[in-house]
Scaffold this motif. Structure first.
Motif, mmCIF file in Angstrom:
data_model
loop_
_atom_site.group_PDB
_atom_site.id
_atom_site.type_symbol
_atom_site.label_atom_id
_atom_site.label_comp_id
_atom_site.label_asym_id
_atom_site.label_seq_id
_atom_site.Cartn_x
_atom_site.Cartn_y
_atom_site.Cartn_z
ATOM 1 N N LYS A 82 80.852 69.359 33.864
ATOM 2 C CA LYS A 82 80.648 67.834 33.774
ATOM 3 C C LYS A 82 79.416 67.760 32.520
ATOM 4 O O LYS A 82 79.470 66.688 31.906
ATOM 5 C CB LYS A 82 79.918 67.134 34.839
ATOM 6 N N ASP A 83 78.715 68.909 32.306
ATOM 7 C CA ASP A 83 77.647 68.895 31.085
ATOM 8 C C ASP A 83 78.401 69.151 29.990
ATOM 9 O O ASP A 83 77.576 69.192 28.845
ATOM 10 C CB ASP A 83 76.659 69.814 31.587
ATOM 11 N N GLY A 84 79.719 69.378 30.128
ATOM 12 C CA GLY A 84 80.533 69.839 28.907
ATOM 13 C C GLY A 84 79.814 71.191 28.344
ATOM 14 O O GLY A 84 80.501 71.596 27.166
ATOM 15 N N ILE A 85 79.402 72.104 28.903
ATOM 16 C CA ILE A 85 79.032 73.366 28.715
ATOM 17 C C ILE A 85 79.927 74.217 29.509
ATOM 18 O O ILE A 85 79.564 74.534 30.546
ATOM 19 C CB ILE A 85 77.744 73.642 28.563
ATOM 20 N N GLY A 86 80.892 74.904 28.825
ATOM 21 C CA GLY A 86 81.548 75.901 29.470
ATOM 22 C C GLY A 86 82.605 75.270 30.559
ATOM 23 O O GLY A 86 82.791 74.007 30.515
ATOM 24 N N CYS A 87 83.422 76.255 31.121
ATOM 25 C CA CYS A 87 84.386 75.851 32.460
ATOM 26 C C CYS A 87 84.280 76.725 33.409
ATOM 27 O O CYS A 87 83.589 77.799 33.269
ATOM 28 C CB CYS A 87 85.687 75.638 31.585
ATOM 29 N N TYR A 88 84.933 76.418 34.539
ATOM 30 C CA TYR A 88 85.006 77.317 35.574
ATOM 31 C C TYR A 88 86.254 77.182 36.607
ATOM 32 O O TYR A 88 86.916 76.405 36.209
ATOM 33 C CB TYR A 88 83.957 76.817 36.523
ATOM 34 N N TYR A 89 86.300 78.308 37.230
ATOM 35 C CA TYR A 89 87.459 77.815 38.342
ATOM 36 C C TYR A 89 87.063 78.604 39.767
ATOM 37 O O TYR A 89 86.542 79.751 39.729
ATOM 38 C CB TYR A 89 88.763 78.677 37.921
ATOM 39 N N PRO A 90 87.107 77.803 40.837
ATOM 40 C CA PRO A 90 86.562 78.319 42.119
ATOM 41 C C PRO A 90 87.795 79.217 42.732
ATOM 42 O O PRO A 90 88.883 78.466 43.161
ATOM 43 C CB PRO A 90 86.266 77.172 42.997
ATOM 44 N N CYS A 91 87.513 80.491 43.069
ATOM 45 C CA CYS A 91 88.448 81.148 43.800
ATOM 46 C C CYS A 91 88.450 81.200 45.149
ATOM 47 O O CYS A 91 87.378 81.485 45.642
ATOM 48 C CB CYS A 91 88.436 82.763 43.179
ATOM 49 N N LYS A 92 89.557 80.653 45.708
ATOM 50 C CA LYS A 92 89.281 80.521 47.307
ATOM 51 C C LYS A 92 90.319 81.265 47.938
ATOM 52 O O LYS A 92 90.571 81.346 49.058
ATOM 53 C CB LYS A 92 89.755 78.797 47.639
ATOM 54 N N LYS A 93 90.929 82.304 47.069
ATOM 55 C CA LYS A 93 92.116 82.981 47.834
ATOM 56 C C LYS A 93 91.681 84.497 47.330
ATOM 57 O O LYS A 93 91.732 84.608 45.972
ATOM 58 C CB LYS A 93 93.395 82.563 47.542
#
Length: 287
Positions: A82-93
């Motif tokens: 949301k802050d426009g800095i970087g990106c992510y992915y939450p690994c749930k598996k």
């Protein structure tokens, strides 16, 4: 600019490049523009999970290039912060954690780039740290072919061709380009490499050579790299119809990427819908 819904590139919306937007991007040094898992500070993108059901967080400094590749290869959509800095992915598996770790391990040497091209990578860093200055394997090959060509470097060129072919075999999008274009240079070895790539066997129809006069080193004092390019006599071969076509642009060394981005702008002005870039090596600078 109209979007070209080529089924091969649905996950890669075309970027618009103008002179103004390119200069603004060149002058913006506020955010990371290269990602390489072999670099010490970027070697551990999988972080311990926190929050409900999250096993690991996959954190990246930007989504450009690597985001579409991950989505196409692994079905994983990394989200921008949301802050426009970087990106992510939450690994749930567990399977997601394993798939991402395997990706990081296999492509540890690849440099994913954030620039004005639609997708842009380098096969390797030129060196991994300032202190030693030791070249990587591909960095040494590029040096020998480019600067020590007083002896036959056929073997080294073949190794570079294999490196390109390996990435083109693995990564989506790049291998589907309609044309290949070597960044113009006073050295011709990148043209030789392009001509040897098995995915572009018909040179007469599959290779679009851009033509640029060699830029003299003794340019006017104070002239920026962008201004040098504008005065270099760069032109696109008018005999090649680039309308709604995709172009793979290859070069030996990506420092700031200004030359490759400038040529991409010219290719798009000539009608190309998408321009992808692959360099052999990336200079150490982070911006």
């Amino acid at each position: 600019m109209a979007f070209n819904f080529d089924m091969r590139f649905l996950n890669v919306p075309p970027k618009k490049i103008t002179r103004e937007s390119l200069i603004d991007f060149i002058n913006d040094t506020s955010a990371t523009k290269r990602l390489c898992f072999a670099m010490r500070e970027q070697s551990m993108p999988l972080k311990e999970g926190y929050g409900k059901d999250v096993l690991k967080w996959f954190n990246l400094p930007f989504r450009d290039t690597i985001g579409p590749i991950l989505e196409e290869m692994l079905g994983i959509h990394v989200c921008s912060r949301k802050d426009g800095i970087g990106c992510y992915y939450p690994c749930k598996k567990v399977e997601e954690v394993h798939a991402l770790q395997q990706f990081v391990d296999k492509y540890r040497s690849v440099v994913f780039l954030r620039d004005k091209l639609d997708l842009s990578i380098a096969l390797s860093m030129r060196e991994l740290e300032v202190e030693s200055g030791a070249r990587t394997y591909l960095g040494q090959l590029e040096y020998l072919v480019k600067y020590e060509d007083d002896v036959d470097r056929t073997g080294e060129k073949e190794e570079l061709v294999k490196a390109f072919e390996s990435i083109l075999s693995d990564f989506p999008f790049f291998k589907y380009a309609d044309y290949i274009c070597a960044v113009p240079s006073s050295k011709n070895f990148m043209r030789d490499i392009a001509a040897r790539l098995n995915r572009f066997p018909d040179i007469s129809s599959a290779v679009c050579w851009a033509d640029k006069q060699h830029v003299a080193k003794n340019t006017e004092d104070g002239m920026t790299k962008f201004e040098m390019l504008e005065h270099s006599g760069f032109a696109i071969d008018s005999a090649v119809d680039l309308k709604n076509k995709s172009v793979l642009l290859i070069d030996d060394l990506y420092r700031s990427g200004i030359t490759m981005q400038y040529i991409a702008m010219k290719l798009k002005e000539a009608g190309a819908s998408r321009v992808f870039g692959i360099a052999i090596i990336k200079g150490l600078r982070n911006k």
